[in-house]
Scaffold this active site. Structure first.
Site, PDB file in Angstrom:
ATOM      1  CG  LEU A  70     -16.530  24.764  12.279  1.00 17.04           C
ATOM      2  CD1 LEU A  70     -14.830  25.032  12.224  1.00 17.04           C
ATOM      3  CD2 LEU A  70     -17.286  26.033  12.516  1.00 17.04           C
ATOM      4  CB  SER A 108     -20.274  18.126   1.613  1.00 19.27           C
ATOM      5  OG  SER A 108     -20.881  19.279   1.595  1.00 19.27           O
ATOM      6  CB  ILE A 119     -14.008  19.572   9.527  1.00 17.76           C
ATOM      7  CG1 ILE A 119     -13.243  19.903  10.988  1.00 17.76           C
ATOM      8  CG2 ILE A 119     -13.466  20.411   8.401  1.00 17.76           C
ATOM      9  CD1 ILE A 119     -13.685  21.292  11.559  1.00 17.76           C
ATOM     10  CD  GLU A 120     -21.031  20.239   4.946  1.00 16.51           C
ATOM     11  OE1 GLU A 120     -21.544  20.300   4.035  1.00 16.51           O
ATOM     12  OE2 GLU A 120     -21.495  20.647   5.958  1.00 16.51           O
ATOM     13  CB  ILE A 121     -14.173  20.243   2.776  1.00 16.21           C
ATOM     14  CG1 ILE A 121     -12.812  20.076   4.208  1.00 16.21           C
ATOM     15  CG2 ILE A 121     -13.212  20.793   1.786  1.00 16.21           C
ATOM     16  CD1 ILE A 121     -11.763  19.642   4.266  1.00 16.21           C
TER      17      ILE A 121
END
Length: 130
Positions: A70, A108, A119-121
């Site tokens: 995500l 990222s 989890i990619e922010i």
């Protein structure tokens, strides 16, 4: 035809750890709806939570914990996000690194949730004008 994503379903082994991670680390709001169903609300989207082995019908063909990758866009600076994530005792696997998002260039970082989903922010990179 399609305008945006409304929600997706995340399958978890441990409901409490899952809800804690997304609420505490990613600052999402836990909501309860229907007959004790749980979801994570953020922006105009939500993530419905299914417990592994107790999924609701209809469901994905093979719903398993840890199968999601995500990418979430943040309104905060990545430096601030990194500081917060580290203060919560989480490990950043990679980043910041430059990637391509749906609307252009992003910077990222990557970490894992309790079910080992990736989890990619990310934050969009502003184009500089010369």
């Amino acid at each position: 035809m399609i305008t945006h994503l409304d929600h997706l379903v995340l399958t978890t082994i441990n409901l409490e750890k899952c809800l804690d991670f997304y609420q505490r680390v990613l600052k999402m709001q836990v909501i309860i709806f229907g007959d004790q169903r749980y979801a994570l609300q953020f922006g105009e989207q939500k993530i419905n939570i299914h417990q592994y082995g107790k999924e609701l019908e209809p469901k994905a063909h093979l719903p398993v914990p840890g199968a999601l990758d995500l990418c979430f866009i943040t309104s905060e600076s990545l430096d601030k996000v990194i500081t917060h994530i580290k203060s919560e005792g989480m490990t950043i696997l990679e980043g910041p690194v430059n990637r391509t998002g749906a609307m252009g260039a992003i910077s990222s970082i990557y970490l894992r949730d309790p079910d080992l989903n990736l989890i990619e922010i990310s934050q969009y990179i502003e184009e500089s004008t010369n």
